[in-house]
Design a protein around this motif. Structure first.
Motif, PDB file in Angstrom:
ATOM      1  N   ARG A 157       0.846  -1.196   0.000  1.00 53.95           N
ATOM      2  CA  ARG A 157       0.000   0.000   0.000  1.00 53.95           C
ATOM      3  C   ARG A 157       0.881   1.246   0.000  1.00 53.95           C
ATOM      4  NH1 ARG A 157      -5.257  -0.078   0.095  1.00 53.95           N
ATOM      5  NH2 ARG A 157      -5.505   1.988   1.016  1.00 53.95           N
ATOM      6  N   ALA A 158       1.733   1.312  -1.008  1.00 55.53           N
ATOM      7  CA  ALA A 158       2.724   2.380  -1.067  1.00 55.53           C
ATOM      8  C   ALA A 158       2.855   2.906  -2.490  1.00 55.53           C
ATOM      9  CB  ALA A 158       4.076   1.879  -0.569  1.00 55.53           C
ATOM     10  N   ILE A 159       3.216   4.177  -2.585  1.00 58.54           N
ATOM     11  CA  ILE A 159       3.446   4.845  -3.861  1.00 58.54           C
ATOM     12  C   ILE A 159       4.739   5.641  -3.745  1.00 58.54           C
ATOM     13  CG2 ILE A 159       2.555   6.506  -5.541  1.00 58.54           C
ATOM     14  CD1 ILE A 159      -0.269   5.866  -4.521  1.00 58.54           C
ATOM     15  N   MET A 160       5.570   5.536  -4.744  1.00 61.85           N
ATOM     16  CA  MET A 160       6.831   6.282  -4.797  1.00 61.85           C
ATOM     17  C   MET A 160       6.847   7.107  -6.078  1.00 61.85           C
ATOM     18  SD  MET A 160      10.697   4.776  -4.702  1.00 61.85           S
ATOM     19  CE  MET A 160      11.990   5.541  -5.685  1.00 61.85           C
ATOM     20  N   VAL A 161       7.091   8.394  -5.940  1.00 57.84           N
ATOM     21  CA  VAL A 161       7.088   9.283  -7.095  1.00 57.84           C
ATOM     22  C   VAL A 161       8.331  10.159  -7.065  1.00 57.84           C
ATOM     23  CG1 VAL A 161       4.555   9.394  -6.917  1.00 57.84           C
ATOM     24  CG2 VAL A 161       5.926  11.286  -6.037  1.00 57.84           C
ATOM     25  N   GLY A 162       8.573  10.824  -8.180  1.00 53.66           N
ATOM     26  CA  GLY A 162       9.587  11.854  -8.170  1.00 53.66           C
ATOM     27  C   GLY A 162      10.421  11.939  -9.418  1.00 53.66           C
ATOM     28  N   ASP A 163      11.332  12.906  -9.372  1.00 54.96           N
ATOM     29  CA  ASP A 163      12.347  13.054 -10.405  1.00 54.96           C
ATOM     30  C   ASP A 163      13.490  12.125 -10.015  1.00 54.96           C
ATOM     31  OD1 ASP A 163      14.312  13.749 -12.158  1.00 54.96           O
ATOM     32  OD2 ASP A 163      14.485  15.837 -11.518  1.00 54.96           O
ATOM     33  N   LEU A 164      13.519  10.953 -10.633  1.00 56.19           N
ATOM     34  CA  LEU A 164      14.528   9.958 -10.303  1.00 56.19           C
ATOM     35  C   LEU A 164      15.776  10.118 -11.158  1.00 56.19           C
ATOM     36  CD1 LEU A 164      12.327   6.784  -9.697  1.00 56.19           C
ATOM     37  CD2 LEU A 164      12.802   8.741  -8.193  1.00 56.19           C
ATOM     38  N   ALA A 199      13.940  -4.536  -5.887  1.00 54.28           N
ATOM     39  CA  ALA A 199      14.131  -4.797  -4.463  1.00 54.28           C
ATOM     40  C   ALA A 199      12.859  -4.574  -3.656  1.00 54.28           C
ATOM     41  CB  ALA A 199      15.257  -3.925  -3.910  1.00 54.28           C
ATOM     42  N   GLY A 200      12.093  -3.561  -4.059  1.00 57.06           N
ATOM     43  CA  GLY A 200      10.858  -3.277  -3.347  1.00 57.06           C
ATOM     44  C   GLY A 200       9.635  -3.898  -3.980  1.00 57.06           C
ATOM     45  N   GLY A 201       9.832  -4.562  -5.123  1.00 55.38           N
ATOM     46  CA  GLY A 201       8.698  -5.111  -5.846  1.00 55.38           C
ATOM     47  C   GLY A 201       7.824  -4.041  -6.474  1.00 55.38           C
ATOM     48  N   TRP A 202       8.406  -2.872  -6.733  1.00 47.98           N
ATOM     49  CA  TRP A 202       7.640  -1.740  -7.259  1.00 47.98           C
ATOM     50  C   TRP A 202       7.136  -2.006  -8.681  1.00 47.98           C
ATOM     51  CZ3 TRP A 202       6.287   1.909  -3.927  1.00 47.98           C
ATOM     52  CH2 TRP A 202       7.105   2.175  -2.815  1.00 47.98           C
ATOM     53  N   HIS A 203       5.957  -1.497  -8.974  1.00 47.19           N
ATOM     54  CA  HIS A 203       5.329  -1.603 -10.297  1.00 47.19           C
ATOM     55  C   HIS A 203       5.376  -0.234 -10.966  1.00 47.19           C
ATOM     56  CE1 HIS A 203       2.492  -3.133 -13.317  1.00 47.19           C
ATOM     57  NE2 HIS A 203       1.766  -2.051 -13.142  1.00 47.19           N
ATOM     58  N   ASP A 204       5.879  -0.178 -12.189  1.00 50.44           N
ATOM     59  CA  ASP A 204       6.019   1.072 -12.952  1.00 50.44           C
ATOM     60  C   ASP A 204       4.635   1.512 -13.431  1.00 50.44           C
ATOM     61  OD1 ASP A 204       6.541   3.061 -14.868  1.00 50.44           O
ATOM     62  OD2 ASP A 204       8.363   2.081 -15.580  1.00 50.44           O
ATOM     63  N   ALA A 205       4.095   2.552 -12.782  1.00 46.12           N
ATOM     64  CA  ALA A 205       2.707   2.927 -13.046  1.00 46.12           C
ATOM     65  C   ALA A 205       2.508   3.570 -14.414  1.00 46.12           C
ATOM     66  CB  ALA A 205       2.205   3.870 -11.956  1.00 46.12           C
ATOM     67  N   HIS A 238       8.988   9.613 -12.525  1.00 47.88           N
ATOM     68  CA  HIS A 238       8.414   8.282 -12.399  1.00 47.88           C
ATOM     69  C   HIS A 238       7.352   8.229 -11.305  1.00 47.88           C
ATOM     70  CE1 HIS A 238      11.613   6.330 -14.889  1.00 47.88           C
ATOM     71  NE2 HIS A 238      12.306   7.372 -14.461  1.00 47.88           N
ATOM     72  N   ILE A 239       6.456   7.268 -11.463  1.00 50.81           N
ATOM     73  CA  ILE A 239       5.507   6.903 -10.408  1.00 50.81           C
ATOM     74  C   ILE A 239       5.537   5.383 -10.306  1.00 50.81           C
ATOM     75  CG2 ILE A 239       3.129   6.936  -9.586  1.00 50.81           C
ATOM     76  CD1 ILE A 239       2.677   9.475 -11.210  1.00 50.81           C
ATOM     77  N   TRP A 240       5.881   4.899  -9.135  1.00 52.40           N
ATOM     78  CA  TRP A 240       5.876   3.453  -8.871  1.00 52.40           C
ATOM     79  C   TRP A 240       4.826   3.175  -7.805  1.00 52.40           C
ATOM     80  CZ3 TRP A 240      11.830   2.441  -7.840  1.00 52.40           C
ATOM     81  CH2 TRP A 240      12.549   2.638  -9.026  1.00 52.40           C
ATOM     82  N   VAL A 241       4.165   2.027  -7.917  1.00 51.37           N
ATOM     83  CA  VAL A 241       3.209   1.625  -6.889  1.00 51.37           C
ATOM     84  C   VAL A 241       3.544   0.214  -6.424  1.00 51.37           C
ATOM     85  CG1 VAL A 241       1.397   3.087  -7.867  1.00 51.37           C
ATOM     86  CG2 VAL A 241       1.505   0.676  -8.512  1.00 51.37           C
ATOM     87  N   SER A 242       3.145  -0.094  -5.209  1.00 55.26           N
ATOM     88  CA  SER A 242       3.355  -1.448  -4.689  1.00 55.26           C
ATOM     89  C   SER A 242       2.456  -2.419  -5.448  1.00 55.26           C
ATOM     90  CB  SER A 242       3.072  -1.483  -3.190  1.00 55.26           C
ATOM     91  OG  SER A 242       1.782  -0.984  -2.896  1.00 55.26           O
TER      92      SER A 242
END
Length: 276
Positions: A157-164, A199-205, A238-242
């Motif tokens: 239940r996590a979202i990671m965003v930003g200028d990567l 590593a985090g299992g992130w999904h490229d939204a 980018h926007i990544w979601v769990s």
């Protein structure tokens, strides 16, 4: 203002934008909000110490809840929200530099709180060599720390965003062959960012909606005489979601027209809508 129950039933729209100075480009936020109607807006490169952040102007756009972490002249991140936010206090001081490149928060959402992370990864300078260019070394160290951090706490239940500041896929840049030795698309950076994602299992939204064999850019250099005609872009934002939120993604937007605004940032806003 809509009632809490009405807000709770609505999809959640999360946008991210490297604004390249929040005070300089504050008027442009009005156009962004009108076009994308985000519930949450994450900004990078605010270039503004916390005491000078334009809270009044941002609040007028409907963002009642705001978290800021800034410094004078460069870097800086902010999370602006129409929903209640709670800052995460336990997140790392990346590379021990205290340079305002990350904000973590918990945001109210249907089904329970969502963990939100807003990142501004170092650009890395111009020379893709750790020994010759300490900025590039800092970038790789930052990503390595992010990878270890994600590995220790897989996303839920996590979202990671930003200028990567890394364009990882072949069609995330205008020319894969010509940019292989250009910082942001070098093999070592691509491998590092891919390791963080895995590593985090992130999904490229964004790639959830746009297949990997299609071009997708969020940044166009100021150096181009006609950025739209040359279209030499890169996907740095980018926007990544769990994984547990991947199935809840409902739509996306890459607001390319923002690059043509007067006093535009070289990045454009991107957004996903999610029904958690």
């Amino acid at each position: 203002m809509a009632g809490t129950a009405a807000i709770g039933r609505a999809p959640l729209r999360i946008a991210t934008w490297n604004i390249n100075s929040v005070r300089l480009r504050l008027p442009l936020l009005t156009d962004l909000v009108a076009a994308l109607e985000p519930d949450v807006l994450c900004l990078q490169e605010t270039k503004c110490p916390d005491e000078l952040f334009p809270h009044e102007g941002v609040a007028a756009l409907g963002f009642e809840h705001r978290l800021v972490r800034g410094m004078k002249g460069y870097n800086g991140v902010a999370i602006l929200s129409k929903r209640p936010l709670l800052m995460r206090a336990e997140d790392p001081d990346w590379c021990g530099k205290g340079d305002c490149r990350h904000l973590g928060a918990s945001i109210d959402a249907p089904g329970g709180p969502i963990e939100l992370h807003n990142f501004y990864i170092p650009a890395g300078g111009d020379i893709p060599d750790r020994e010759k260019n300490p900025k590039f070394g800092h970038k790789l160290d930052f990503v390595a720390e992010g990878t270890a951090w994600s590995a220790a706490r897989p996303a839920k239940r996590a979202i990671m965003v930003g200028d990567l500041n890394i364009a990882p896929l072949e069609h995330d840049v205008w020319s894969h062959r010509q940019l292989l030795d250009v910082v942001s698309h070098t093999p070592v950076e691509v491998a590092a960012l891919t390791a963080w994602q895995q590593a985090g299992g992130w999904h490229d939204a964004l790639r959830h909606f746009v297949p990997s064999d299609q071009k997708l850019y969020t940044w166009w250099s100021y150096r181009a005489a006609d950025w739209r005609a040359s279209d030499r872009g890169r996907r740095l934002d980018h926007i990544w979601v769990s994984p547990d939120l991947a199935g809840a993604l409902t739509r996306h937007a890459v607001f390319k027209d923002a690059r043509g605004w007067t006093k535009a940032s070289d990045h454009v806003p991107v957004m996903v809508e999610i029904a958690p």
